[in-house]
Motif scaffolding. Structure first.
Motif, PDB file in Angstrom:
ATOM      1  N   TYR A   1       1.379   9.544   2.309  1.00 55.67           N
ATOM      2  CA  TYR A   1       0.760   8.279   1.921  1.00 55.67           C
ATOM      3  C   TYR A   1       0.647   7.355   3.123  1.00 55.67           C
ATOM      4  CZ  TYR A   1       1.890  10.141  -2.656  1.00 55.67           C
ATOM      5  OH  TYR A   1       1.979  10.965  -3.756  1.00 55.67           O
ATOM      6  N   SER A   2      -0.245   6.377   3.018  1.00 57.41           N
ATOM      7  CA  SER A   2      -0.505   5.504   4.157  1.00 57.41           C
ATOM      8  C   SER A   2      -0.274   4.022   3.864  1.00 57.41           C
ATOM      9  CB  SER A   2      -1.951   5.686   4.631  1.00 57.41           C
ATOM     10  OG  SER A   2      -2.859   5.467   3.562  1.00 57.41           O
ATOM     11  N   ALA A   3      -0.199   3.624   2.606  1.00 57.91           N
ATOM     12  CA  ALA A   3       0.017   2.216   2.267  1.00 57.91           C
ATOM     13  C   ALA A   3       0.785   2.141   0.953  1.00 57.91           C
ATOM     14  CB  ALA A   3      -1.308   1.469   2.155  1.00 57.91           C
ATOM     15  N   VAL A   4       1.967   1.525   0.988  1.00 51.05           N
ATOM     16  CA  VAL A   4       2.872   1.536  -0.164  1.00 51.05           C
ATOM     17  C   VAL A   4       3.525   0.165  -0.302  1.00 51.05           C
ATOM     18  CG1 VAL A   4       4.959   2.568  -1.156  1.00 51.05           C
ATOM     19  CG2 VAL A   4       3.349   4.002   0.116  1.00 51.05           C
ATOM     20  N   VAL A   5       3.654  -0.312  -1.538  1.00 51.47           N
ATOM     21  CA  VAL A   5       4.395  -1.534  -1.835  1.00 51.47           C
ATOM     22  C   VAL A   5       5.846  -1.165  -2.145  1.00 51.47           C
ATOM     23  CG1 VAL A   5       4.718  -3.389  -3.511  1.00 51.47           C
ATOM     24  CG2 VAL A   5       2.439  -2.868  -2.673  1.00 51.47           C
ATOM     25  N   VAL A   6       6.790  -1.896  -1.547  1.00 49.50           N
ATOM     26  CA  VAL A   6       8.212  -1.750  -1.871  1.00 49.50           C
ATOM     27  C   VAL A   6       8.625  -3.031  -2.569  1.00 49.50           C
ATOM     28  CG1 VAL A   6      10.532  -1.312  -1.001  1.00 49.50           C
ATOM     29  CG2 VAL A   6       8.563  -0.305   0.154  1.00 49.50           C
ATOM     30  N   THR A   7       9.020  -2.940  -3.833  1.00 49.92           N
ATOM     31  CA  THR A   7       9.252  -4.156  -4.616  1.00 49.92           C
ATOM     32  C   THR A   7      10.559  -4.082  -5.384  1.00 49.92           C
ATOM     33  OG1 THR A   7       8.269  -5.651  -6.263  1.00 49.92           O
ATOM     34  CG2 THR A   7       7.985  -3.287  -6.627  1.00 49.92           C
ATOM     35  N   SER A   8      11.140  -5.266  -5.647  1.00 54.64           N
ATOM     36  CA  SER A   8      12.401  -5.349  -6.379  1.00 54.64           C
ATOM     37  C   SER A   8      12.634  -6.798  -6.785  1.00 54.64           C
ATOM     38  CB  SER A   8      13.563  -4.863  -5.497  1.00 54.64           C
ATOM     39  OG  SER A   8      14.809  -5.065  -6.129  1.00 54.64           O
ATOM     40  N   SER A   9      13.490  -6.984  -7.783  1.00 55.90           N
ATOM     41  CA  SER A   9      13.942  -8.337  -8.113  1.00 55.90           C
ATOM     42  C   SER A   9      14.933  -8.837  -7.072  1.00 55.90           C
ATOM     43  CB  SER A   9      14.594  -8.339  -9.503  1.00 55.90           C
ATOM     44  OG  SER A   9      15.668  -7.412  -9.543  1.00 55.90           O
ATOM     45  N   ASP A  10      15.438  -7.943  -6.234  1.00 57.86           N
ATOM     46  CA  ASP A  10      16.322  -8.281  -5.119  1.00 57.86           C
ATOM     47  C   ASP A  10      15.539  -8.060  -3.821  1.00 57.86           C
ATOM     48  OD1 ASP A  10      18.215  -8.479  -3.131  1.00 57.86           O
ATOM     49  OD2 ASP A  10      19.706  -7.227  -4.111  1.00 57.86           O
ATOM     50  N   PRO A  11      14.893  -9.086  -3.274  1.00 53.91           N
ATOM     51  CA  PRO A  11      14.032  -8.893  -2.098  1.00 53.91           C
ATOM     52  C   PRO A  11      14.780  -8.340  -0.896  1.00 53.91           C
ATOM     53  CG  PRO A  11      13.744 -11.091  -3.025  1.00 53.91           C
ATOM     54  CD  PRO A  11      14.901 -10.487  -3.729  1.00 53.91           C
ATOM     55  N   PHE A  12      16.079  -8.708  -0.749  1.00 58.64           N
ATOM     56  CA  PHE A  12      16.847  -8.207   0.382  1.00 58.64           C
ATOM     57  C   PHE A  12      17.016  -6.690   0.288  1.00 58.64           C
ATOM     58  CE2 PHE A  12      17.591 -12.594   0.905  1.00 58.64           C
ATOM     59  CZ  PHE A  12      18.098 -12.816   2.175  1.00 58.64           C
ATOM     60  N   ALA A  13      17.335  -6.193  -0.908  1.00 56.69           N
ATOM     61  CA  ALA A  13      17.468  -4.748  -1.087  1.00 56.69           C
ATOM     62  C   ALA A  13      16.142  -4.051  -0.802  1.00 56.69           C
ATOM     63  CB  ALA A  13      17.942  -4.434  -2.506  1.00 56.69           C
ATOM     64  N   ALA A  14      15.036  -4.637  -1.285  1.00 61.22           N
ATOM     65  CA  ALA A  14      13.720  -4.043  -1.029  1.00 61.22           C
ATOM     66  C   ALA A  14      13.422  -4.004   0.469  1.00 61.22           C
ATOM     67  CB  ALA A  14      12.638  -4.839  -1.760  1.00 61.22           C
ATOM     68  N   ALA A  15      13.794  -5.065   1.192  1.00 58.91           N
ATOM     69  CA  ALA A  15      13.542  -5.109   2.630  1.00 58.91           C
ATOM     70  C   ALA A  15      14.328  -4.030   3.363  1.00 58.91           C
ATOM     71  CB  ALA A  15      13.895  -6.492   3.172  1.00 58.91           C
ATOM     72  N   TYR A  16      15.582  -3.852   2.994  1.00 55.72           N
ATOM     73  CA  TYR A  16      16.395  -2.844   3.683  1.00 55.72           C
ATOM     74  C   TYR A  16      15.937  -1.425   3.339  1.00 55.72           C
ATOM     75  CZ  TYR A  16      19.554  -6.468   5.327  1.00 55.72           C
ATOM     76  OH  TYR A  16      20.072  -7.555   5.971  1.00 55.72           O
TER      77      TYR A  16
END
Length: 450
Positions: free
Chosen positions: A27-42
């Motif tokens: 894949y070439s473009a993906v959203v990483v999402t969560s109610s915990d933005p810090f966890a999603a960032a890591y």
């Protein structure tokens, strides 16, 4: 920094991201999402660091001034997403390389860290996704789960990775490529504990040094102090032990027996739901089975597996998506295979072709044996049979079923679903196909691709 990430240390979330990186290799473009933005960032950083080893990877902040990403940018007030989408700043100016990691870049939120909804639904994301695909690069968008336009964003690119969340909000039909339910289990001892103990020792040594006693040089001091403390405690304890009412005097007293109830065993775990799978109906065809195929990758969602097939279908003969239980809890993963051959060298040739065409990375894919499949339908010998076979496949594909056709030596074609090494692996797909009103039969698959 650690306190801001609930349910796990940053290093554990990063490692969880690394572990699913192979699922996103195509894949070439993906959203990483969560109610915990810090966890999603890591998680996104773990994914990015793993993928940056073999392709350019960019992590973009759609949350707004997210510290795990912002701290990787050296500039004090960097341009970012809002500057590009709202004020026309070139994308080449908002990508900042991450020191120490080649091929890894961060796009911060921008001088205005509040990301408006119009950016989420911007048509530029589809163009960006196409550009990253053509360049063989990867774009990871860290976005908040509570954004009203999250589905609009996901629908313009390949799909989403959910962190700590089982589903997307509002019953969204957007594609979920992978799920990260929790961080990688790690030791419970905080990493900073040794640092705290070292600091305490340094402080204590400094206090004694001010009093004229350098404990770092007089190494005998603390052992001597410990010995003195032991003698004092022994002197205090002897009267208690040897006195008339001491502990030793009561050793001969037999304590009353206390009935200890037998431990209650835990309730038995119910056996996982299983479905009896009958042996292959055409056992006589086992010697002629098209047993060899190429295992492309395994996804932890059906949507992710089907999307891979749709994107690369023209290069994947006899592409099959097979739900396979992988542990005693029967957690389902979805294995994608291609090809159906009676000789191993034929599957080796397909694997080499897929790597050369960049459908697979150089080290991805493996030749495997999957002689079994579920027979769903057949097409009789007739004029224009190739068109008739394509029409039959399209009929089932329109119902959301992943099926494929193999031409038979005696004429006609058979329509199959799945590809399995063992009969019991077909149970889940049998259940799914029966729910769709079909009557699948486990067989040794025979024939060749049209």
């Amino acid at each position: 920094m650690n306190a801001r990430v609930s349910g796990g240390r940053p290093v554990a979330w990063e490692d969880a991201g690394r572990q699913i990186a192979s699922l996103l290799s195509s894949y070439s473009a993906v959203v990483v999402t969560s109610s915990d933005p810090f966890a999603a960032a890591y998680v996104a950083l773990g994914l990015a660091k793993a993928e940056a080893k073999h392709r350019r990877t960019v992590v973009a902040d759609l949350v707004g001034d997210l510290p795990p990403l912002r701290d990787l940018v050296a500039e004090q007030d960097p341009h970012g997403i809002t500057d590009s989408f709202l004020y026309g700043v070139s994308l080449n100016r908002i990508g900042y390389s991450v020191a120490g990691t080649e091929n890894l870049y961060v796009m911060p939120s921008g001088t205005d860290p509040d990301i408006p909804e119009e950016i989420f639904r911007s048509a530029r994301w589809k163009k960006l996704a196409s550009g990253f695909a053509e360049a063989g690069a990867l774009l990871l968008l860290v976005a908040p789960r509570n954004s009203p336009r999250l589905s609009d964003l996901i629908d313009q690119i390949d799909g989403a990775v959910l962190v700590k969340e089982p589903e997307l909000p509002n019953d969204s039909a957007s594609i979920v490529l992978a799920r990260v339910a929790s961080p990688t289990p790690t030791l419970k001892i905080p990493l900073h504990r040794m640092g705290e103990r070292a600091a305490t020792w340094k402080q204590t040594a400094g206090t004694w040094r001010q009093k004229g006693l350098d404990v770092t040089r007089r190494r005998w001091f603390f052992p001597a102090l410990g010995a003195m403390a032991f003698l004092v405690l022994a002197a205090l304890a002897l009267p208690i032990l040897l006195g008339p009412d001491g502990l030793l005097a009561s050793r001969n007293a037999r304590p009353a027996r206390v009935a200890i109830p037998a431990p209650t065993p835990p309730p038995p775990r119910p056996a996982p739901e299983t479905l009896h799978v009958a042996p292959p109906a055409n056992a006589a065809d086992s010697a002629e089975a098209a047993a060899f195929s190429v295992e492309l990758f395994t996804a932890n969602t059906e949507e992710g597996a089907n999307l891979f097939v749709r994107k690369n279908g023209g290069a994947l003969p006899a592409a099959a998506v097979s739900p396979i239980p992988i542990d005693p809890e029967r957690t389902m993963w979805y294995r994608v295979t291609a090809g159906a051959y009676t000789r191993r060298y034929q599957a080796d040739s397909l694997l080499l072709a897929l790597r050369r065409s960049t459908v697979l990375a150089d080290s991805d894919g493996t030749v495997t044996q999957t002689p079994l499949a579920l027979l769903v339908d057949s097409v009789q010998t007739q004029g224009g049979i190739v068109d008739a076979v394509h029409a039959a496949v399209d009929k089932y594909a329109a119902r959301g079923l992943a099926i494929y056709a193999l031409m038979q030596v005696g004429g006609g074609a058979r329509i199959y679903a799945g590809a399995f090494a063992r009969a019991e692996q077909a149970a889940q797909l049998i259940r799914t196909l029966r729910g769709a009103g079909l009557n699948p039969v486990l067989v040794y698959r025979t024939g060749s691709t049209p």
